[in-house]
Motif scaffolding. Sequence first.
Motif, PDB file in Angstrom:
ATOM      1  N   GLN A  42     -22.645  29.095  38.675  1.00  0.00           N
ATOM      2  CA  GLN A  42     -21.668  28.256  39.337  1.00  0.00           C
ATOM      3  C   GLN A  42     -20.347  28.210  39.146  1.00  0.00           C
ATOM      4  O   GLN A  42     -20.087  28.490  37.835  1.00  0.00           O
ATOM      5  CB  GLN A  42     -22.307  26.664  39.371  1.00  0.00           C
ATOM      6  N   ILE A  43     -19.434  28.205  40.147  1.00  0.00           N
ATOM      7  CA  ILE A  43     -18.111  28.180  39.908  1.00  0.00           C
ATOM      8  C   ILE A  43     -17.571  26.919  39.034  1.00  0.00           C
ATOM      9  O   ILE A  43     -17.763  25.820  39.730  1.00  0.00           O
ATOM     10  CB  ILE A  43     -17.241  28.410  40.975  1.00  0.00           C
ATOM     11  N   GLN A  44     -16.820  27.404  37.808  1.00  0.00           N
ATOM     12  CA  GLN A  44     -16.325  26.074  37.329  1.00  0.00           C
ATOM     13  C   GLN A  44     -14.942  26.245  37.099  1.00  0.00           C
ATOM     14  O   GLN A  44     -14.435  27.191  36.845  1.00  0.00           O
ATOM     15  CB  GLN A  44     -17.129  26.265  35.683  1.00  0.00           C
ATOM     16  N   THR A  45     -14.389  24.979  37.023  1.00  0.00           N
ATOM     17  CA  THR A  45     -12.767  25.098  37.104  1.00  0.00           C
ATOM     18  C   THR A  45     -12.739  24.813  35.555  1.00  0.00           C
ATOM     19  O   THR A  45     -13.317  24.320  34.634  1.00  0.00           O
ATOM     20  CB  THR A  45     -12.220  23.895  37.817  1.00  0.00           C
ATOM     21  N   CYS A  46     -11.320  25.134  35.074  1.00  0.00           N
ATOM     22  CA  CYS A  46     -11.004  25.079  33.879  1.00  0.00           C
ATOM     23  C   CYS A  46     -10.243  23.868  33.489  1.00  0.00           C
ATOM     24  O   CYS A  46      -9.869  23.021  34.587  1.00  0.00           O
ATOM     25  CB  CYS A  46      -9.796  26.315  33.435  1.00  0.00           C
ATOM     26  N   PRO A  47     -10.057  23.407  32.391  1.00  0.00           N
ATOM     27  CA  PRO A  47      -9.739  21.978  32.037  1.00  0.00           C
ATOM     28  C   PRO A  47      -8.265  21.813  32.401  1.00  0.00           C
ATOM     29  O   PRO A  47      -7.883  20.799  32.883  1.00  0.00           O
ATOM     30  CB  PRO A  47      -9.652  21.965  30.443  1.00  0.00           C
ATOM     31  N   VAL A  48      -7.058  22.765  32.429  1.00  0.00           N
ATOM     32  CA  VAL A  48      -5.884  22.714  32.691  1.00  0.00           C
ATOM     33  C   VAL A  48      -5.749  22.320  34.385  1.00  0.00           C
ATOM     34  O   VAL A  48      -5.294  21.554  34.668  1.00  0.00           O
ATOM     35  CB  VAL A  48      -5.288  23.915  32.451  1.00  0.00           C
ATOM     36  N   LYS A  49      -6.729  23.171  35.126  1.00  0.00           N
ATOM     37  CA  LYS A  49      -6.543  22.908  36.524  1.00  0.00           C
ATOM     38  C   LYS A  49      -7.471  21.416  36.705  1.00  0.00           C
ATOM     39  O   LYS A  49      -6.735  21.001  37.662  1.00  0.00           O
ATOM     40  CB  LYS A  49      -7.755  23.865  37.334  1.00  0.00           C
ATOM     41  N   ASP A  50      -8.255  20.997  36.335  1.00  0.00           N
ATOM     42  CA  ASP A  50      -8.832  19.841  36.345  1.00  0.00           C
ATOM     43  C   ASP A  50      -7.550  18.859  35.955  1.00  0.00           C
ATOM     44  O   ASP A  50      -7.642  17.864  37.051  1.00  0.00           O
ATOM     45  CB  ASP A  50     -10.083  19.301  35.439  1.00  0.00           C
ATOM     46  N   PHE A  51      -6.952  18.784  35.057  1.00  0.00           N
ATOM     47  CA  PHE A  51      -5.712  17.948  34.866  1.00  0.00           C
ATOM     48  C   PHE A  51      -4.823  18.035  35.750  1.00  0.00           C
ATOM     49  O   PHE A  51      -4.258  16.924  36.205  1.00  0.00           O
ATOM     50  CB  PHE A  51      -5.413  18.233  33.177  1.00  0.00           C
ATOM     51  N   ALA A  52      -4.402  19.201  36.103  1.00  0.00           N
ATOM     52  CA  ALA A  52      -3.289  19.295  37.319  1.00  0.00           C
ATOM     53  C   ALA A  52      -3.569  18.762  38.445  1.00  0.00           C
ATOM     54  O   ALA A  52      -2.852  17.937  39.031  1.00  0.00           O
ATOM     55  CB  ALA A  52      -3.032  20.677  37.585  1.00  0.00           C
ATOM     56  N   ILE A  53      -5.181  18.766  38.798  1.00  0.00           N
ATOM     57  CA  ILE A  53      -5.547  18.112  40.205  1.00  0.00           C
ATOM     58  C   ILE A  53      -5.395  16.375  39.955  1.00  0.00           C
ATOM     59  O   ILE A  53      -5.231  15.783  40.935  1.00  0.00           O
ATOM     60  CB  ILE A  53      -7.056  18.636  40.624  1.00  0.00           C
ATOM     61  N   GLU A  54      -5.848  16.282  38.945  1.00  0.00           N
ATOM     62  CA  GLU A  54      -5.876  14.630  38.639  1.00  0.00           C
ATOM     63  C   GLU A  54      -4.383  14.052  38.703  1.00  0.00           C
ATOM     64  O   GLU A  54      -4.270  12.846  39.224  1.00  0.00           O
ATOM     65  CB  GLU A  54      -6.392  14.002  37.111  1.00  0.00           C
ATOM     66  N   ASN A  55      -3.534  14.936  38.228  1.00  0.00           N
ATOM     67  CA  ASN A  55      -2.066  14.369  38.189  1.00  0.00           C
ATOM     68  C   ASN A  55      -1.178  14.907  39.391  1.00  0.00           C
ATOM     69  O   ASN A  55      -0.070  14.889  39.481  1.00  0.00           O
ATOM     70  CB  ASN A  55      -1.529  14.709  36.823  1.00  0.00           C
TER      71      ASN A  55
END
Length: 313
Positions: A42-55
Amino acid sequence: MRVVFMGTPDFSVPSLAALKDAGHEICAVFAKPDKPKNRGKQIQTCPVKDFAIENDFEIFQPNSLKKGDDAAESLSILHKINPDVIVVIAYGQILPNEILELPKFGCINVHASLLPKYRGAAPIQRCIQDGETVSGVCTMRMDSGIDTGDVIMRREVEIPPEMTGSELWETLSQCGAELIVETLAALENGTAEFTSQPNSEQASYAKMISKEELRLDFTKPAKQLYDFIRAMADAPCAYTMLEGKRLKIYRARLTERTSALPAGSIADERTFAAVCGDGICIELSEVKIEGGKRMKSDDFLRGKKLEKGLILG
């Protein structure tokens, strides 16, 4: 400052959060492309991308910054943004000179070692593996070499005898977040000092960890094995083979016990003590058998009967 941030793993996230909280304008975030993970692919996003999207930060994930259409597009984007500084923390891609020379204050890297020691990909694990008692973080103005740029600030961190790689990772991640905020403030007010790294016997390179080296070699001395196990915990994790199955070792304890049994033998089936090359035993205190759950060795041994003299390998 107008900041472009480049990073990928969770080590980078506290620094991105700290720059945001310090009032810097995060103009864009670059991270490595998403990739499939584990057996399910399964495609998994990285932690930095997750934080960027949240903000609500604009996110870019080029395959390369050095060649191809992605590189040309990324360079065009960066020229359009015209950032004051590019902050790079565990990004995982090489920056070409066109990007290094683009920002007013250059490209600033947070590196998890006391440069010039442990340049390269795995400074946290390698310093614990080598039995170091002190590590730290540096901020550095990047040049075309691998972690060879001028150091701006540095902060030391003690490594207690039982600290693991994951624990030092977390400590240095938070320390790096504080240091990058201080570094940008010094750049902005003109008080930053740049110190060139000595190219001498002090320099060392922390090469990437290979899957092959994670398998424990019990012919090595106990202290060396103990340091390796704690360096690789909790990821990527050292392992051995037990009756044909992979046994991950998350925690171990050094003992004063000695045994004349061959290296790799279980000297005490009640405490999961294994003999090392120097005759000293280490206790495997937290493990995970292939297909099972991570657990304390006491719990593991309740469900798995071992015999003294059984060889691990």
